[in-house]
Design a protein around this motif. Structure first.
Motif, PDB file in Angstrom:
ATOM      1  N   ASP A  79      -2.587  18.083  -3.164  1.00 38.77           N
ATOM      2  CA  ASP A  79      -1.463  18.726  -3.865  1.00 38.77           C
ATOM      3  C   ASP A  79      -1.814  18.972  -5.326  1.00 38.77           C
ATOM      4  O   ASP A  79      -1.280  19.893  -5.948  1.00 38.77           O
ATOM      5  N   GLY A  80      -2.687  18.129  -5.879  1.00 37.95           N
ATOM      6  CA  GLY A  80      -2.970  18.184  -7.315  1.00 37.95           C
ATOM      7  C   GLY A  80      -4.242  18.930  -7.674  1.00 37.95           C
ATOM      8  O   GLY A  80      -4.425  19.299  -8.829  1.00 37.95           O
ATOM      9  N   TYR A  81      -5.136  19.109  -6.725  1.00 39.62           N
ATOM     10  CA  TYR A  81      -6.440  19.742  -6.997  1.00 39.62           C
ATOM     11  C   TYR A  81      -6.765  20.714  -5.873  1.00 39.62           C
ATOM     12  O   TYR A  81      -6.320  20.531  -4.743  1.00 39.62           O
ATOM     13  N   LYS A  82      -7.608  21.711  -6.221  1.00 38.23           N
ATOM     14  CA  LYS A  82      -7.980  22.719  -5.210  1.00 38.23           C
ATOM     15  C   LYS A  82      -9.121  22.187  -4.362  1.00 38.23           C
ATOM     16  O   LYS A  82     -10.254  22.668  -4.411  1.00 38.23           O
ATOM     17  N   VAL A  83      -8.829  21.121  -3.640  1.00 41.79           N
ATOM     18  CA  VAL A  83      -9.836  20.510  -2.767  1.00 41.79           C
ATOM     19  C   VAL A  83      -9.225  20.243  -1.391  1.00 41.79           C
ATOM     20  O   VAL A  83      -8.001  20.259  -1.231  1.00 41.79           O
ATOM     21  N   TRP A 140     -12.766  11.267   5.819  1.00 41.59           N
ATOM     22  CA  TRP A 140     -12.705  10.991   4.374  1.00 41.59           C
ATOM     23  C   TRP A 140     -11.848   9.761   4.100  1.00 41.59           C
ATOM     24  O   TRP A 140     -10.848   9.517   4.769  1.00 41.59           O
ATOM     25  N   LYS A 141     -12.263   9.023   3.088  1.00 37.79           N
ATOM     26  CA  LYS A 141     -11.446   7.909   2.588  1.00 37.79           C
ATOM     27  C   LYS A 141     -11.339   8.062   1.079  1.00 37.79           C
ATOM     28  O   LYS A 141     -12.256   8.616   0.444  1.00 37.79           O
ATOM     29  N   ASN A 142     -10.251   7.540   0.516  1.00 40.36           N
ATOM     30  CA  ASN A 142     -10.042   7.619  -0.922  1.00 40.36           C
ATOM     31  C   ASN A 142     -11.306   7.160  -1.656  1.00 40.36           C
ATOM     32  O   ASN A 142     -11.808   6.065  -1.397  1.00 40.36           O
ATOM     33  N   GLY A 143     -11.842   7.991  -2.538  1.00 41.52           N
ATOM     34  CA  GLY A 143     -13.066   7.660  -3.274  1.00 41.52           C
ATOM     35  C   GLY A 143     -14.276   8.440  -2.784  1.00 41.52           C
ATOM     36  O   GLY A 143     -15.260   8.572  -3.504  1.00 41.52           O
ATOM     37  N   VAL A 184      -3.950   9.677   5.295  1.00 42.92           N
ATOM     38  CA  VAL A 184      -3.493  11.070   5.217  1.00 42.92           C
ATOM     39  C   VAL A 184      -2.546  11.252   4.026  1.00 42.92           C
ATOM     40  O   VAL A 184      -2.517  12.321   3.398  1.00 42.92           O
ATOM     41  N   ILE A 185      -1.800  10.199   3.659  1.00 45.26           N
ATOM     42  CA  ILE A 185      -0.978  10.296   2.432  1.00 45.26           C
ATOM     43  C   ILE A 185      -1.913  10.499   1.235  1.00 45.26           C
ATOM     44  O   ILE A 185      -1.685  11.359   0.382  1.00 45.26           O
ATOM     45  N   ASP A 186      -2.997   9.721   1.173  1.00 47.05           N
ATOM     46  CA  ASP A 186      -3.963   9.885   0.074  1.00 47.05           C
ATOM     47  C   ASP A 186      -4.485  11.315   0.024  1.00 47.05           C
ATOM     48  O   ASP A 186      -4.592  11.919  -1.050  1.00 47.05           O
ATOM     49  N   SER A 187      -4.833  11.844   1.190  1.00 45.80           N
ATOM     50  CA  SER A 187      -5.390  13.195   1.237  1.00 45.80           C
ATOM     51  C   SER A 187      -4.376  14.222   0.754  1.00 45.80           C
ATOM     52  O   SER A 187      -4.686  15.080  -0.082  1.00 45.80           O
ATOM     53  N   GLU A 244       0.848  -1.211   0.000  1.00 43.59           N
ATOM     54  CA  GLU A 244       0.000   0.000   0.000  1.00 43.59           C
ATOM     55  C   GLU A 244       0.878   1.253   0.000  1.00 43.59           C
ATOM     56  O   GLU A 244       0.583   2.237  -0.674  1.00 43.59           O
ATOM     57  N   PHE A 245       1.956   1.229   0.787  1.00 44.38           N
ATOM     58  CA  PHE A 245       2.886   2.363   0.767  1.00 44.38           C
ATOM     59  C   PHE A 245       3.529   2.482  -0.625  1.00 44.38           C
ATOM     60  O   PHE A 245       3.682   3.572  -1.159  1.00 44.38           O
ATOM     61  N   ASP A 246       3.897   1.322  -1.207  1.00 45.63           N
ATOM     62  CA  ASP A 246       4.505   1.331  -2.555  1.00 45.63           C
ATOM     63  C   ASP A 246       3.560   1.986  -3.572  1.00 45.63           C
ATOM     64  O   ASP A 246       3.988   2.772  -4.414  1.00 45.63           O
ATOM     65  N   LYS A 247       2.256   1.645  -3.488  1.00 46.11           N
ATOM     66  CA  LYS A 247       1.282   2.212  -4.436  1.00 46.11           C
ATOM     67  C   LYS A 247       1.283   3.738  -4.383  1.00 46.11           C
ATOM     68  O   LYS A 247       0.966   4.406  -5.353  1.00 46.11           O
ATOM     69  N   ARG A 248       1.591   4.267  -3.202  1.00 46.39           N
ATOM     70  CA  ARG A 248       1.613   5.729  -3.005  1.00 46.39           C
ATOM     71  C   ARG A 248       3.011   6.306  -3.217  1.00 46.39           C
ATOM     72  O   ARG A 248       3.270   7.438  -2.835  1.00 46.39           O
ATOM     73  N   ASP A 249       3.906   5.475  -3.761  1.00 42.85           N
ATOM     74  CA  ASP A 249       5.299   5.875  -3.992  1.00 42.85           C
ATOM     75  C   ASP A 249       5.939   6.391  -2.702  1.00 42.85           C
ATOM     76  O   ASP A 249       6.630   7.407  -2.692  1.00 42.85           O
ATOM     77  N   CYS A 250       5.681   5.693  -1.629  1.00 43.62           N
ATOM     78  CA  CYS A 250       6.139   6.129  -0.304  1.00 43.62           C
ATOM     79  C   CYS A 250       7.002   5.040   0.334  1.00 43.62           C
ATOM     80  O   CYS A 250       6.543   3.914   0.519  1.00 43.62           O
TER      81      CYS A 250
END
Ligand code: BEZ
Length: 211
Positions: free
Chosen positions: A161-165, A171-174, A153-156, A58-64
């Motif tokens: 970082d990429g969108y003005k949200v 919150w959960k991814n999705g 929190v990495i997902d958030s 899961e960390f790998d998927k987030r490049d972490c």
């Protein structure tokens, strides 16, 4: 003075279970989680390191990348990882820093006198590819951390970082997200063509934009 969000993560060289590293070089162009645990051969730490190993993909998927630290020696870490695999069912698949001279734990303010001895508290630092500290978290020794929350929190942070949200409570991814209140209606129309729900003039909810 303690480290704050936006500070550059202090660089260091250290021995780890995977050899000597220079921290910034080791991070490279990835994200990184540096987390401290109070001591080797302790029960809560054993579960935390096992869970982190289990979540490695899961960390790998987030490049972490993930890296642990305690004030024990690399020799102790190497002896302990066998216990972690045996009891948690997962081999440790990330480096553990040996910090017997407290060099790194002092640099990151991981030693809290109020906790009673010279072991590190349960600190977490999330560091981005520019080596900036993006999130910190500190728990007492008695409370094991929730590593799903660290992924959340990495997902958030990567999303925002990429969108003005911004992401709302729990919150959960999705899940739906909030449009940052500083955006004008024209900018919002451009960036969120799917539209949004206006609950209050300052509370605009839209679908997660990167799905
Ligand atoms: C533990 O990891 O179980 C632990 C370490 C230090 C103090 C208390 C618990």
């Amino acid at each position: 003075m303690s480290l704050r969000l936006g500070d550059t993560a202090p660089d260091f060289s250290a021995e780890t279970t995977e050899g000597k590293i220079n921290f910034h070089e080791w991070i490279g162009d990835s994200w990184a989680v540096l987390f401290s645990h109070p001591a080797d051969f302790t029960p809560v730490c054993t579960t935390e390191l096992g869970e982190t190993a289990r979540l490695k993909s899961e960390f790998d998927k987030r490049d972490c990348k993930v890296i642990a630290i305690s004030v024990d020696s690399v020799t102790d870490h190497q002896a302990w990882v066998g216990d972690i695999e045996e009891t948690q069912g997962c081999a440790v698949n990330f480096p553990i820093i040996g910090d017997t001279d407290h060099k790194v734990s002092q640099l990151y303010d991981m030693l809290h006198p109020g906790e009673g001895d010279a072991s590190t508290v349960r600190s977490v630092f999330l560091i981005d590819p520019k080596k900036k500290i993006r999130m910190t978290l500190t728990y007492p020794k008695s409370a094991g951390r929730n590593f799903d929350e660290i992924l959340r929190v990495i997902d958030s942070i990567q999303l925002t970082d990429g969108y003005k949200v911004a992401t709302p409570v729990n919150w959960k991814n999705g899940d739906d997200v909030i449009i940052v209140p500083t955006l004008s209606d024209e900018e919002a129309e451009q960036q969120f063509p799917q539209g949004w729900k206006t609950l209050k003039p300052y509370l605009l909810v839209t679908r997660q934009p990167n799905l």
